[in-house]
Design a protein around this motif. Structure first.
Motif, PDB file in Angstrom:
ATOM      1  N   LYS A 181       0.835  -1.215   0.000  1.00 48.22           N
ATOM      2  CA  LYS A 181       0.000   0.000   0.000  1.00 48.22           C
ATOM      3  C   LYS A 181       0.863   1.256   0.000  1.00 48.22           C
ATOM      4  O   LYS A 181       0.521   2.248  -0.655  1.00 48.22           O
ATOM      5  CB  LYS A 181      -0.927   0.007   1.218  1.00 48.22           C
ATOM      6  N   LEU A 182       1.969   1.219   0.739  1.00 50.97           N
ATOM      7  CA  LEU A 182       2.853   2.380   0.788  1.00 50.97           C
ATOM      8  C   LEU A 182       3.485   2.639  -0.576  1.00 50.97           C
ATOM      9  O   LEU A 182       3.582   3.791  -1.016  1.00 50.97           O
ATOM     10  CB  LEU A 182       3.931   2.192   1.862  1.00 50.97           C
ATOM     11  N   VAL A 183       3.897   1.585  -1.261  1.00 55.10           N
ATOM     12  CA  VAL A 183       4.446   1.731  -2.613  1.00 55.10           C
ATOM     13  C   VAL A 183       3.394   2.352  -3.529  1.00 55.10           C
ATOM     14  O   VAL A 183       3.696   3.253  -4.329  1.00 55.10           O
ATOM     15  CB  VAL A 183       4.938   0.376  -3.161  1.00 55.10           C
ATOM     16  N   GLN A 184       2.143   1.906  -3.402  1.00 53.34           N
ATOM     17  CA  GLN A 184       1.062   2.467  -4.222  1.00 53.34           C
ATOM     18  C   GLN A 184       0.868   3.953  -3.940  1.00 53.34           C
ATOM     19  O   GLN A 184       0.655   4.750  -4.852  1.00 53.34           O
ATOM     20  CB  GLN A 184      -0.248   1.700  -3.976  1.00 53.34           C
ATOM     21  N   ARG A 185       0.973   4.346  -2.657  1.00 48.95           N
ATOM     22  CA  ARG A 185       0.835   5.764  -2.299  1.00 48.95           C
ATOM     23  C   ARG A 185       1.965   6.590  -2.911  1.00 48.95           C
ATOM     24  O   ARG A 185       1.754   7.687  -3.406  1.00 48.95           O
ATOM     25  CB  ARG A 185       0.833   5.944  -0.778  1.00 48.95           C
ATOM     26  N   HIS A 186       3.187   6.057  -2.864  1.00 49.57           N
ATOM     27  CA  HIS A 186       4.320   6.774  -3.456  1.00 49.57           C
ATOM     28  C   HIS A 186       4.165   6.869  -4.971  1.00 49.57           C
ATOM     29  O   HIS A 186       4.476   7.908  -5.559  1.00 49.57           O
ATOM     30  CB  HIS A 186       5.643   6.083  -3.092  1.00 49.57           C
ATOM     31  N   THR A 187       3.678   5.807  -5.591  1.00 47.32           N
ATOM     32  CA  THR A 187       3.462   5.819  -7.041  1.00 47.32           C
ATOM     33  C   THR A 187       2.428   6.873  -7.407  1.00 47.32           C
ATOM     34  O   THR A 187       2.626   7.657  -8.339  1.00 47.32           O
ATOM     35  CB  THR A 187       3.008   4.431  -7.528  1.00 47.32           C
ATOM     36  N   ALA A 188       1.325   6.913  -6.652  1.00 48.46           N
ATOM     37  CA  ALA A 188       0.276   7.901  -6.903  1.00 48.46           C
ATOM     38  C   ALA A 188       0.800   9.314  -6.703  1.00 48.46           C
ATOM     39  O   ALA A 188       0.471  10.234  -7.456  1.00 48.46           O
ATOM     40  CB  ALA A 188      -0.927   7.638  -5.992  1.00 48.46           C
ATOM     41  N   SER A 189       1.635   9.515  -5.680  1.00 47.40           N
ATOM     42  CA  SER A 189       2.192  10.838  -5.410  1.00 47.40           C
ATOM     43  C   SER A 189       3.095  11.280  -6.554  1.00 47.40           C
ATOM     44  O   SER A 189       3.046  12.427  -7.001  1.00 47.40           O
ATOM     45  CB  SER A 189       2.988  10.806  -4.101  1.00 47.40           C
ATOM     46  N   LYS A 190       3.921  10.357  -7.066  1.00 44.79           N
ATOM     47  CA  LYS A 190       4.796  10.693  -8.183  1.00 44.79           C
ATOM     48  C   LYS A 190       3.977  10.989  -9.431  1.00 44.79           C
ATOM     49  O   LYS A 190       4.280  11.906 -10.178  1.00 44.79           O
ATOM     50  CB  LYS A 190       5.754   9.532  -8.469  1.00 44.79           C
ATOM     51  N   ASP A 191       2.916  10.206  -9.659  1.00 46.93           N
ATOM     52  CA  ASP A 191       2.064  10.411 -10.835  1.00 46.93           C
ATOM     53  C   ASP A 191       1.373  11.765 -10.786  1.00 46.93           C
ATOM     54  O   ASP A 191       1.161  12.400 -11.810  1.00 46.93           O
ATOM     55  CB  ASP A 191       1.030   9.289 -10.962  1.00 46.93           C
ATOM     56  N   SER A 192       0.997  12.207  -9.574  1.00 44.00           N
ATOM     57  CA  SER A 192       0.309  13.491  -9.465  1.00 44.00           C
ATOM     58  C   SER A 192       1.251  14.661  -9.702  1.00 44.00           C
ATOM     59  O   SER A 192       0.853  15.731 -10.154  1.00 44.00           O
ATOM     60  CB  SER A 192      -0.375  13.637  -8.100  1.00 44.00           C
ATOM     61  N   VAL A 193       2.550  14.461  -9.402  1.00 49.27           N
ATOM     62  CA  VAL A 193       3.531  15.500  -9.651  1.00 49.27           C
ATOM     63  C   VAL A 193       3.941  15.527 -11.116  1.00 49.27           C
ATOM     64  O   VAL A 193       4.167  16.568 -11.706  1.00 49.27           O
ATOM     65  CB  VAL A 193       4.790  15.292  -8.763  1.00 49.27           C
ATOM     66  N   ASN A 194       4.015  14.322 -11.741  1.00 48.71           N
ATOM     67  CA  ASN A 194       4.416  14.195 -13.139  1.00 48.71           C
ATOM     68  C   ASN A 194       3.288  13.535 -13.931  1.00 48.71           C
ATOM     69  O   ASN A 194       3.397  12.369 -14.286  1.00 48.71           O
ATOM     70  CB  ASN A 194       5.674  13.339 -13.265  1.00 48.71           C
ATOM     71  N   PRO A 195       2.197  14.239 -14.207  1.00 53.77           N
ATOM     72  CA  PRO A 195       1.056  13.602 -14.896  1.00 53.77           C
ATOM     73  C   PRO A 195       1.408  13.218 -16.327  1.00 53.77           C
ATOM     74  O   PRO A 195       2.245  13.790 -16.939  1.00 53.77           O
ATOM     75  CB  PRO A 195      -0.026  14.683 -14.868  1.00 53.77           C
TER      76      PRO A 195
END
Length: 195
Positions: A181-195
């Motif tokens: 779940k933590l990896v998924q949160r980090h992935t989502a955070s990176k995706d939101s910064v670099n759409p």
């Protein structure tokens, strides 16, 4: 108000300014990674989380160092990237090394003593005997840094809080599901910064 439950806090905290739910504090942050064979299933996730946290911090505001206890042909070695705002050395240590064999965590901790780090994060996955936990607690205290213990795999089934408490740090036992779940949160955070 932060949750007292480390698992909940880990999954609710700001992934850009905390490591496994523990807020980053101070100017110099060190990571001590166990290169034991038991870390092999987790090393990609640990590298990804570590890199995404470090990349989110402005390069002039904090320094990061990493030391990894590794084993090579029966010789116990320690690989170090001194604290620096250049993360290339830390990234290569985490991603290029396939963990294996027995390691010397106390040597890895000792390598950080002259860093004058504000926080150290020790990431372990192998079971640690109580007597060895005492040795690690003493080694952590000698670093002069607040040392947090992040436990994965078999280590997460133990209470290793004595190591962290000796320095005023925190102990976080991370289940496999929480790590995912933590990896998924980090992935989502990176995706939101670099759409």
């Amino acid at each position: 108000l932060a949750s007292a439950d480390p698992q909940q806090r880990m999954l609710a905290g700001d992934v850009r300014s905390s490591f496994f739910g523990i807020p980053l504090k101070g100017q110099t942050i060190g990571y001590v990674i166990d290169g034991d064979a038991t870390m092999a299933p987790f090393i990609d996730e640990v590298a990804f989380i570590t890199d995404s946290v470090n990349e989110a911090i402005p390069s002039d505001s904090r320094k990061f160092g990493i030391v990894m206890a590794v084993n090579n042909g029966g010789k116990m070695l320690v690989e170090v990237s001194e604290p620096s705002s250049n993360l290339d050395g830390a990234r290569s240590i985490l991603l290029a090394r396939v963990p294996g064999g027995k390691t010397r965590l106390q040597s890895a901790l000792a390598a950080t003593t002259n860093w004058y780090a504000d926080q150290l994060f020790m990431i372990v996955s192998k079971p640690i005997q109580p007597a060895f936990a005492e040795v690690l607690a003493q080694s952590a205290a000698q670093t002069g840094a607040v040392t947090h213990v992040i436990a994965l795999g078999e280590a997460a089934k133990q209470d290793l809080s004595t190591i962290a408490q000796s320095t005023g740090g925190e102990f976080v036992a991370v289940s496999d599901a929480s790590l995912e779940k933590l990896v998924q949160r980090h992935t989502a955070s990176k995706d939101s910064v670099n759409p």
